[in-house]
Design an enzyme around this catalytic site. Sequence first.
Site, short mmCIF file in Angstrom:
data_model
loop_
_atom_site.label_atom_id
_atom_site.label_comp_id
_atom_site.label_asym_id
_atom_site.label_seq_id
_atom_site.Cartn_x
_atom_site.Cartn_y
_atom_site.Cartn_z
N ASP A 249 20.93 -8.00 -53.51
CA ASP A 249 22.31 -8.31 -53.15
C ASP A 249 22.41 -8.96 -51.77
O ASP A 249 23.43 -8.86 -51.10
CB ASP A 249 23.19 -7.05 -53.19
CG ASP A 249 23.31 -6.48 -54.59
OD1 ASP A 249 23.34 -7.27 -55.55
OD2 ASP A 249 23.36 -5.24 -54.73
N GLY A 250 21.35 -9.65 -51.36
CA GLY A 250 21.34 -10.26 -50.04
C GLY A 250 21.25 -11.77 -50.07
O GLY A 250 21.03 -12.40 -49.04
#
Length: 300
Positions: free
Chosen positions: A244-245
């Site tokens: 999720d980066g």
Amino acid sequence: MSQQQYQPQESANREEFANRARMLISCPDRAGIVAAVSQFLYEQGANIIQSDQYTMDPEGGMFFMRIEFDLQELEQRLPSLQEDFARVSDRFSMRWSVYRAARRKRIALFVSKEDHCLMELLWQWRAGDLDADISMVVSNHDDMRSLVESFGIPYHYIPVTAETKADAERKQLELTAGKVDLVVLARYMQIISPKFIERFTNRIINIHHSFLPAFVGGKPYQQAYNRGVKLIGATAHYVTEELDGGPIIEQDVQRVSHRENVNDLKRIGRHIERTVLATAIKWHVEDRLLVYQNKTVAFV
């Protein structure tokens, strides 16, 4: 839903796009870039339809450009145009790509059990609002087979466990090889491996059920409710090895209050997820996104 076989409505401007191309450029900023690109296209006989530029810093920053143009007999002339453009790109140390607007990108939708994002994309595809082809749906559950197949789209059930994960991913890579331009994780609740990400660098879009960075782990809406949040949202981003980066493409939020319970938050969150993911996909298939480091430049 009946078992009628749907076909997407063709975009009204499909013929108009027959000779249209889109060029995406990034390079160190300096004087003369726009003039050089415009002059090159003029010499090729192209007509510029739209041009957008952005610079991070005029004094030594990065420069980004998206340009749409029409060129007669584009399909036949595009290879020579790409070859000739090298003299411009080499001069300015450009990273660049050019796409035919008439070529619809092929999408693989990966889903698990939640269907709201999947349904939004199927509806938009059927209506002709998603200018792409949904080549397949891949799922680690068999729950939505009849739904997807009623749209005439192939459905591939590939179960995933800790023991079978590597083999499942091998099957996924075989299914998508040469058949897919973009992978969309439409609430697919599995972590994608570095090998898969490498195959589709900056071509995997995920929807995250929060306004990143936010609550991590299980039951995010319960966590949000327990904290009494006043905003909930969703984030669409490209997938990288950092969970999720990856580069953020689009986000949206909605204000909530103490009056909403956990189910209300989930309902509102699902709506935001659908719209944010669909918007991110639209920008990608229309070649409106440039990735630099861990950010996106979106010409919208």
